[in-house]
Design a protein around this motif. Structure first.
Motif, short mmCIF file in Angstrom:
data_model
loop_
_atom_site.label_atom_id
_atom_site.label_comp_id
_atom_site.label_asym_id
_atom_site.label_seq_id
_atom_site.Cartn_x
_atom_site.Cartn_y
_atom_site.Cartn_z
N ALA A 187 0.81 -1.22 0.00
CA ALA A 187 0.00 0.00 0.00
C ALA A 187 0.85 1.27 0.00
CB ALA A 187 -0.92 0.01 1.20
N GLY A 188 1.97 1.26 0.68
CA GLY A 188 2.77 2.47 0.79
C GLY A 188 3.95 2.53 -0.13
N GLY A 189 4.26 1.41 -0.76
CA GLY A 189 5.40 1.40 -1.65
C GLY A 189 6.73 1.32 -0.93
N THR A 190 6.74 1.15 0.40
CA THR A 190 7.98 1.06 1.15
C THR A 190 7.96 -0.19 2.01
OG1 THR A 190 7.05 2.37 2.93
CG2 THR A 190 8.32 3.55 1.25
N ALA A 191 9.10 -0.78 2.18
CA ALA A 191 9.21 -1.97 3.03
C ALA A 191 10.03 -1.61 4.26
CB ALA A 191 9.89 -3.10 2.27
N PRO A 192 9.67 -2.12 5.41
CA PRO A 192 10.44 -1.81 6.61
C PRO A 192 11.80 -2.51 6.58
CG PRO A 192 8.70 -3.37 7.11
CD PRO A 192 8.51 -2.95 5.68
N GLY A 193 12.74 -1.93 7.32
CA GLY A 193 14.07 -2.53 7.44
C GLY A 193 14.00 -3.83 8.23
N PRO A 194 15.03 -4.63 8.25
CA PRO A 194 14.99 -5.94 8.91
C PRO A 194 14.89 -5.88 10.43
CG PRO A 194 17.17 -5.52 8.01
CD PRO A 194 16.30 -4.39 7.58
N ALA A 195 15.36 -4.82 11.05
CA ALA A 195 15.32 -4.75 12.52
C ALA A 195 13.91 -4.47 13.03
CB ALA A 195 16.27 -3.67 13.02
N THR A 196 13.15 -3.68 12.30
CA THR A 196 11.81 -3.32 12.78
C THR A 196 10.87 -4.52 12.84
OG1 THR A 196 12.13 -1.11 11.89
CG2 THR A 196 9.88 -1.75 12.42
N PRO A 197 10.79 -5.37 11.80
CA PRO A 197 9.93 -6.54 11.92
C PRO A 197 10.38 -7.50 13.03
CG PRO A 197 10.39 -6.14 9.62
CD PRO A 197 11.26 -5.21 10.42
N ALA A 198 11.68 -7.58 13.27
CA ALA A 198 12.16 -8.46 14.34
C ALA A 198 11.70 -7.95 15.71
CB ALA A 198 13.68 -8.56 14.30
N LEU A 199 11.82 -6.65 15.93
CA LEU A 199 11.33 -6.07 17.20
C LEU A 199 9.81 -6.16 17.29
CD1 LEU A 199 13.62 -2.93 17.52
CD2 LEU A 199 13.67 -5.01 18.92
N ALA A 200 9.14 -5.93 16.16
CA ALA A 200 7.67 -6.03 16.14
C ALA A 200 7.23 -7.46 16.44
CB ALA A 200 7.13 -5.57 14.80
N LEU A 201 7.96 -8.42 15.90
CA LEU A 201 7.64 -9.83 16.15
C LEU A 201 7.73 -10.16 17.64
CD1 LEU A 201 6.93 -12.39 14.51
CD2 LEU A 201 9.35 -12.95 14.57
N ALA A 202 8.76 -9.64 18.30
CA ALA A 202 8.92 -9.88 19.75
C ALA A 202 7.79 -9.21 20.53
CB ALA A 202 10.27 -9.36 20.22
#
Length: 179
Positions: free
Chosen positions: A30-45
């Motif tokens: 939807a936004g045309g941008t993908a989050p960096g690898p650290a953000t999904p890891a912290l979000a997953l926790a």
């Protein structure tokens, strides 16, 4: 029925993996941008910890969907702060009439509803299976104790001696025999 730790960890991991993956995918589309690898890891926790708090017992589809909506909002904000440019998507192209905010909101709402439905169905299947297994594997409870029935007091009376003439008499009850 309460969930023990192995089941809680499994359910929390499924909730976190589905929520974060679908949110990152919807955010990127939807936004045309993908989050960096650290953000999904912290979000997953973080989502795993939330799932661990909620996974103690069976939850209704409404509770699951509300938890997902709150998670989607938090993940949207987290992914918006840390984004790497990705390929443009048709949802953000100004020629198609959908701006970034409408496309982003639509993507997160669809992700929330689909994920909520999917996780609620899985929740129902897991708990029905556990209830069936518990009925088959757990021994039957002992039968309820039947209360003792108290008998009425038995009174004896004095025996009246019967004369031998009466004991030798034949007593026939009923209509007289035909002659």
């Amino acid at each position: 029925m309460r969930a023990h730790l192995p089941l809680r960890l499994t359910r929390s991991a499924a909730f976190a993996a589905v929520s974060v993956t679908l949110s990152a995918l919807a955010h990127a589309l939807a936004g045309g941008t993908a989050p960096g690898p650290a953000t999904p890891a912290l979000a997953l926790a973080g989502v795993f910890a939330l799932g661990l708090l909620l996974s103690g017992r069976e939850r209704s589809p409404a509770v699951i969907t509300l938890a997902l909506a709150a998670t989607q909002a938090a993940l949207h904000n987290a992914f918006a702060y840390d984004s790497v440019p990705a390929a443009p998507s048709p949802l953000t192209d100004p020629e198609h009439g959908l701006g970034q905010n409408a496309g982003m909101l639509l993507s997160h709402v669809v992700a929330t509803l689909l994920t909520g439905w999917w996780l609620a169905r899985g929740e129902h299947v897991v708990w029905s299976l556990l209830h069936r297994l518990a009925r088959r594997l757990l021994p039957l409870p002992p039968p309820a104790r039947v209360p003792e029935v108290r008998q009425a007091a038995f009174f004896t009376s004095r025996r009246v001696p019967v004369s031998p003439a009466v004991t030798l008499t034949v007593s026939r009850r009923g209509p007289p025999l035909p002659a």
